[in-house]
Motif scaffolding. Structure first.
Motif, PDB file in Angstrom:
ATOM      1  N   HIS A 142      -9.723  27.374 -45.221  1.00 17.35           N
ATOM      2  CA  HIS A 142     -10.030  28.711 -45.225  1.00 17.35           C
ATOM      3  C   HIS A 142      -8.693  29.846 -45.975  1.00 17.35           C
ATOM      4  CE1 HIS A 142     -10.900  27.725 -40.658  1.00 17.35           C
ATOM      5  NE2 HIS A 142     -11.670  27.854 -41.671  1.00 17.35           N
ATOM      6  N   ALA A 143      -7.420  28.759 -46.701  1.00 13.58           N
ATOM      7  CA  ALA A 143      -7.129  29.594 -47.559  1.00 13.58           C
ATOM      8  C   ALA A 143      -7.299  29.780 -48.682  1.00 13.58           C
ATOM      9  CB  ALA A 143      -4.868  29.236 -47.809  1.00 13.58           C
ATOM     10  N   SER A 144      -8.535  29.608 -49.320  1.00 14.37           N
ATOM     11  CA  SER A 144      -8.852  29.764 -50.718  1.00 14.37           C
ATOM     12  C   SER A 144      -9.738  30.349 -50.712  1.00 14.37           C
ATOM     13  CB  SER A 144      -9.733  27.883 -50.666  1.00 14.37           C
ATOM     14  OG  SER A 144      -9.871  27.388 -49.871  1.00 14.37           O
ATOM     15  N   MET A 145     -10.596  31.018 -49.131  1.00 18.12           N
ATOM     16  CA  MET A 145     -10.917  32.050 -48.741  1.00 18.12           C
ATOM     17  C   MET A 145     -10.844  33.302 -49.396  1.00 18.12           C
ATOM     18  SD  MET A 145     -13.996  30.675 -46.119  1.00 18.12           S
ATOM     19  CE  MET A 145     -15.689  31.537 -46.363  1.00 18.12           C
ATOM     20  N   ILE A 146      -9.523  33.125 -48.481  1.00 20.81           N
ATOM     21  CA  ILE A 146      -8.629  34.153 -48.423  1.00 20.81           C
ATOM     22  C   ILE A 146      -8.256  35.268 -49.984  1.00 20.81           C
ATOM     23  CG2 ILE A 146      -6.441  35.471 -46.994  1.00 20.81           C
ATOM     24  CD1 ILE A 146      -7.065  33.656 -45.117  1.00 20.81           C
ATOM     25  N   SER A 147      -7.581  33.365 -50.376  1.00 20.07           N
ATOM     26  CA  SER A 147      -7.021  34.223 -51.900  1.00 20.07           C
ATOM     27  C   SER A 147      -7.719  34.990 -52.862  1.00 20.07           C
ATOM     28  CB  SER A 147      -6.525  32.828 -52.602  1.00 20.07           C
ATOM     29  OG  SER A 147      -7.050  31.750 -53.322  1.00 20.07           O
ATOM     30  N   GLU A 173     -18.414  27.384 -54.611  1.00 17.63           N
ATOM     31  CA  GLU A 173     -18.605  28.619 -53.791  1.00 17.63           C
ATOM     32  C   GLU A 173     -18.955  29.681 -53.748  1.00 17.63           C
ATOM     33  OE1 GLU A 173     -15.587  31.012 -56.661  1.00 17.63           O
ATOM     34  OE2 GLU A 173     -14.146  29.326 -55.891  1.00 17.63           O
ATOM     35  N   TYR A 174     -20.820  29.133 -54.475  1.00 21.19           N
ATOM     36  CA  TYR A 174     -22.337  29.932 -54.134  1.00 21.19           C
ATOM     37  C   TYR A 174     -22.318  29.554 -52.995  1.00 21.19           C
ATOM     38  CZ  TYR A 174     -26.911  32.122 -54.898  1.00 21.19           C
ATOM     39  OH  TYR A 174     -27.973  32.315 -54.591  1.00 21.19           O
ATOM     40  N   VAL A 175     -22.555  27.709 -52.657  1.00 24.21           N
ATOM     41  CA  VAL A 175     -22.681  27.586 -51.214  1.00 24.21           C
ATOM     42  C   VAL A 175     -22.211  27.973 -50.627  1.00 24.21           C
ATOM     43  CG1 VAL A 175     -23.941  25.548 -50.072  1.00 24.21           C
ATOM     44  CG2 VAL A 175     -24.309  25.493 -52.603  1.00 24.21           C
ATOM     45  N   ARG A 176     -21.095  28.555 -50.591  1.00 26.56           N
ATOM     46  CA  ARG A 176     -19.848  28.892 -49.545  1.00 26.56           C
ATOM     47  C   ARG A 176     -19.964  30.218 -48.984  1.00 26.56           C
ATOM     48  NH1 ARG A 176     -14.485  30.048 -51.319  1.00 26.56           N
ATOM     49  NH2 ARG A 176     -15.761  31.526 -51.726  1.00 26.56           N
ATOM     50  N   ASP A 177     -20.763  30.608 -49.966  1.00 31.23           N
ATOM     51  CA  ASP A 177     -20.693  32.172 -49.554  1.00 31.23           C
ATOM     52  C   ASP A 177     -21.812  32.322 -48.945  1.00 31.23           C
ATOM     53  OD1 ASP A 177     -18.279  32.686 -50.925  1.00 31.23           O
ATOM     54  OD2 ASP A 177     -19.366  33.844 -52.442  1.00 31.23           O
ATOM     55  N   ARG A 178     -23.262  31.611 -49.590  1.00 29.90           N
ATOM     56  CA  ARG A 178     -24.683  32.086 -48.912  1.00 29.90           C
ATOM     57  C   ARG A 178     -24.835  31.532 -47.656  1.00 29.90           C
ATOM     58  NH1 ARG A 178     -28.319  34.533 -49.609  1.00 29.90           N
ATOM     59  NH2 ARG A 178     -29.906  33.526 -50.185  1.00 29.90           N
ATOM     60  N   LEU A 179     -24.093  30.122 -47.078  1.00 32.86           N
ATOM     61  CA  LEU A 179     -24.168  29.916 -45.891  1.00 32.86           C
ATOM     62  C   LEU A 179     -23.071  31.108 -44.470  1.00 32.86           C
ATOM     63  CD1 LEU A 179     -23.021  26.467 -46.519  1.00 32.86           C
ATOM     64  CD2 LEU A 179     -24.517  27.194 -45.583  1.00 32.86           C
ATOM     65  N   ALA A 180     -21.814  31.507 -45.454  1.00 35.32           N
ATOM     66  CA  ALA A 180     -21.448  32.751 -44.794  1.00 35.32           C
ATOM     67  C   ALA A 180     -22.738  33.451 -44.141  1.00 35.32           C
ATOM     68  CB  ALA A 180     -20.334  33.008 -45.502  1.00 35.32           C
ATOM     69  N   GLU A 181     -23.043  33.893 -45.051  1.00 34.27           N
ATOM     70  CA  GLU A 181     -24.410  34.793 -45.182  1.00 34.27           C
ATOM     71  C   GLU A 181     -25.405  34.410 -43.768  1.00 34.27           C
ATOM     72  OE1 GLU A 181     -27.813  37.509 -48.011  1.00 34.27           O
ATOM     73  OE2 GLU A 181     -25.923  35.879 -48.893  1.00 34.27           O
ATOM     74  N   LEU A 182     -25.987  33.103 -43.791  1.00 29.67           N
ATOM     75  CA  LEU A 182     -27.121  33.063 -43.828  1.00 29.67           C
ATOM     76  C   LEU A 182     -27.187  31.925 -42.821  1.00 29.67           C
ATOM     77  CD1 LEU A 182     -29.307  32.862 -46.636  1.00 29.67           C
ATOM     78  CD2 LEU A 182     -29.137  34.853 -45.493  1.00 29.67           C
ATOM     79  N   ALA A 183     -26.290  31.226 -42.329  1.00 24.56           N
ATOM     80  CA  ALA A 183     -26.322  30.090 -42.107  1.00 24.56           C
ATOM     81  C   ALA A 183     -26.116  30.701 -39.639  1.00 24.56           C
ATOM     82  CB  ALA A 183     -24.516  29.069 -42.002  1.00 24.56           C
ATOM     83  N   GLY A 184     -27.301  29.780 -39.756  1.00 25.60           N
ATOM     84  CA  GLY A 184     -27.674  29.669 -38.057  1.00 25.60           C
ATOM     85  C   GLY A 184     -28.731  31.039 -37.894  1.00 25.60           C
ATOM     86  N   TYR A 230     -16.890  20.169 -51.053  1.00 26.00           N
ATOM     87  CA  TYR A 230     -16.270  20.606 -51.031  1.00 26.00           C
ATOM     88  C   TYR A 230     -15.350  20.796 -50.406  1.00 26.00           C
ATOM     89  CZ  TYR A 230     -15.696  26.129 -51.288  1.00 26.00           C
ATOM     90  OH  TYR A 230     -14.284  27.396 -51.346  1.00 26.00           O
ATOM     91  N   ARG A 231     -15.280  20.597 -48.806  1.00 30.34           N
ATOM     92  CA  ARG A 231     -13.797  21.009 -47.921  1.00 30.34           C
ATOM     93  C   ARG A 231     -13.374  19.851 -47.784  1.00 30.34           C
ATOM     94  NH1 ARG A 231     -15.247  24.009 -42.636  1.00 30.34           N
ATOM     95  NH2 ARG A 231     -13.191  24.177 -42.483  1.00 30.34           N
ATOM     96  N   VAL A 232     -14.055  18.659 -48.340  1.00 27.58           N
ATOM     97  CA  VAL A 232     -12.565  17.359 -48.013  1.00 27.58           C
ATOM     98  C   VAL A 232     -12.514  16.908 -49.576  1.00 27.58           C
ATOM     99  CG1 VAL A 232     -12.696  14.609 -47.093  1.00 27.58           C
ATOM    100  CG2 VAL A 232     -14.362  16.653 -45.801  1.00 27.58           C
ATOM    101  N   GLN A 233     -13.334  16.658 -50.453  1.00 23.18           N
ATOM    102  CA  GLN A 233     -12.703  16.255 -51.494  1.00 23.18           C
ATOM    103  C   GLN A 233     -12.150  17.020 -52.947  1.00 23.18           C
ATOM    104  OE1 GLN A 233     -12.926  12.742 -52.184  1.00 23.18           O
ATOM    105  NE2 GLN A 233     -14.099  11.201 -51.484  1.00 23.18           N
ATOM    106  N   THR A 261     -15.788  21.110 -57.056  1.00 29.55           N
ATOM    107  CA  THR A 261     -16.211  22.667 -57.438  1.00 29.55           C
ATOM    108  C   THR A 261     -17.427  22.733 -57.699  1.00 29.55           C
ATOM    109  OG1 THR A 261     -15.891  22.263 -59.356  1.00 29.55           O
ATOM    110  CG2 THR A 261     -13.631  23.121 -58.394  1.00 29.55           C
ATOM    111  N   ASP A 262     -18.611  21.925 -58.319  1.00 29.73           N
ATOM    112  CA  ASP A 262     -19.836  22.265 -58.759  1.00 29.73           C
ATOM    113  C   ASP A 262     -20.848  21.394 -58.572  1.00 29.73           C
ATOM    114  OD1 ASP A 262     -19.385  24.574 -61.361  1.00 29.73           O
ATOM    115  OD2 ASP A 262     -17.528  23.546 -60.679  1.00 29.73           O
TER     116      ASP A 262
END
Length: 278
Positions: A273-278, A217-228, A167-170, A173-174
């Motif tokens: 980071h920009a893609s998360m804000i937009s 994007e779903y994985v990103r959001d779930r990690l933001a919610e739950l990671a750690g 996602y973040r290097v390559q 999207t899916d």
């Protein structure tokens, strides 16, 4: 931002551990996603405090053989045909979990390219539809784990790091996975994949197959919610709670890039980071 033209450096640069995972874990994932009975005499790693080292598959022929042997052994145990040997292509990354110099788990991500993906063989229409819709897809596969290893955190680490690469290097999207239908519950419950096609026969391994999907994007959001947060969320079933916090993600991206994956580390992180804000 997509880094489609990225290239890995010489394999000799890819020996250092990218992360470590403590073996001991109070809550174990029984049998992971593989059906198996208790095997007498196997050491229970959940009672130890050693650490798995997460490493990229190197150019060592011995390491390639050991990784391929683990995959073939687990596939054969489930009655599957032999799978193609591992190779190192620009669009492919394999992570291994090592302990005391032995490989106990492995997982590979393939980034879509003109050569296509393994899932194209069984689900050509579904994959073609995703491409027509402008999706940059990847597939996770060749997952194998020794039966003595039952760590949620280890699987979460392997998945999270390959997700970061995809996602973040390559710029994927899916994510797609082609699994045996018997394992559907595991991927639905713990990684939250969803079925997007009917069951078919996979000629590659000589077994039934099911195509499952999750968006990055779903994985990103779930990690933001739950990671750690695994200590404070004992009843949460998703293994995203065992993922890396966001600030740790950035350091892992820098490690991957500094090892030779892509040329500009700061641009990759700033664009994400920009893609998360937009």
């Amino acid at each position: 931002m997509s880094f489609i033209d990225s290239r890995r450096n010489d394999v000799s640069d890819w020996q250092q551990a990218l992360a470590e995972v403590t073996v001991m874990e109070s809550l174990r994932l029984q049998a992971m996603c593989i059906e198996q009975d208790e095997i007498e005499g196997i050491q229970d790693f959940a009672e130890r405090k050693d650490k798995f080292q997460i490493k990229l598959l190197s150019g060592s022929q011995q390491e390639k053989r050991e990784t391929s042997l683990l995959i073939e052994k687990r596939y054969a145990w489930r009655g599957y045909n032999s799978v193609a040997s591992l190779d190192q292509l620009p669009n492919r990354m394999t992570l291994n979990a090592e302990l005391f110099g032995n490989i106990y788990a492995t997982l590979t991500v393939n980034i879509d390219s003109p050569a296509g993906l393994a899932v194209d063989e069984t689900y050509p229409e579904e994959v073609a539809d995703l491409r027509r819709r402008g999706k940059r897809i990847c597939e996770f596969g060749k997952f194998a784990v020794e039966p003595s290893v039952r760590s949620k955190r280890l699987l979460a680490t392997l998945f999270h790091m390959l997700y970061l690469y995809a996602y973040r290097v390559q710029g994927c999207t899916d994510i797609l996975i082609e699994i045996n239908p018997r394992h559907r519950f595991f991927y639905q419950r713990y990684l939250e994949f969803r079925k997007i096609a009917t069951e078919r026969s996979c000629e590659r391994v000589g077994a039934p197959a099911l195509l499952m999907h999750i968006s990055c994007e779903y994985v990103r959001d779930r990690l933001a919610e739950l990671a750690g947060r695994w200590r404070e969320l004992p009843d949460e079933k998703s293994i995203y709670k065992y993922g890396f916090p966001r600030e740790q993600e950035d350091s892992l991206i820098l490690r991957l890039i500094q090892e030779g994956t892509v040329p500009d580390a700061e641009d990759a992180i700033e664009a994400d980071h920009a893609s998360m804000i937009s």
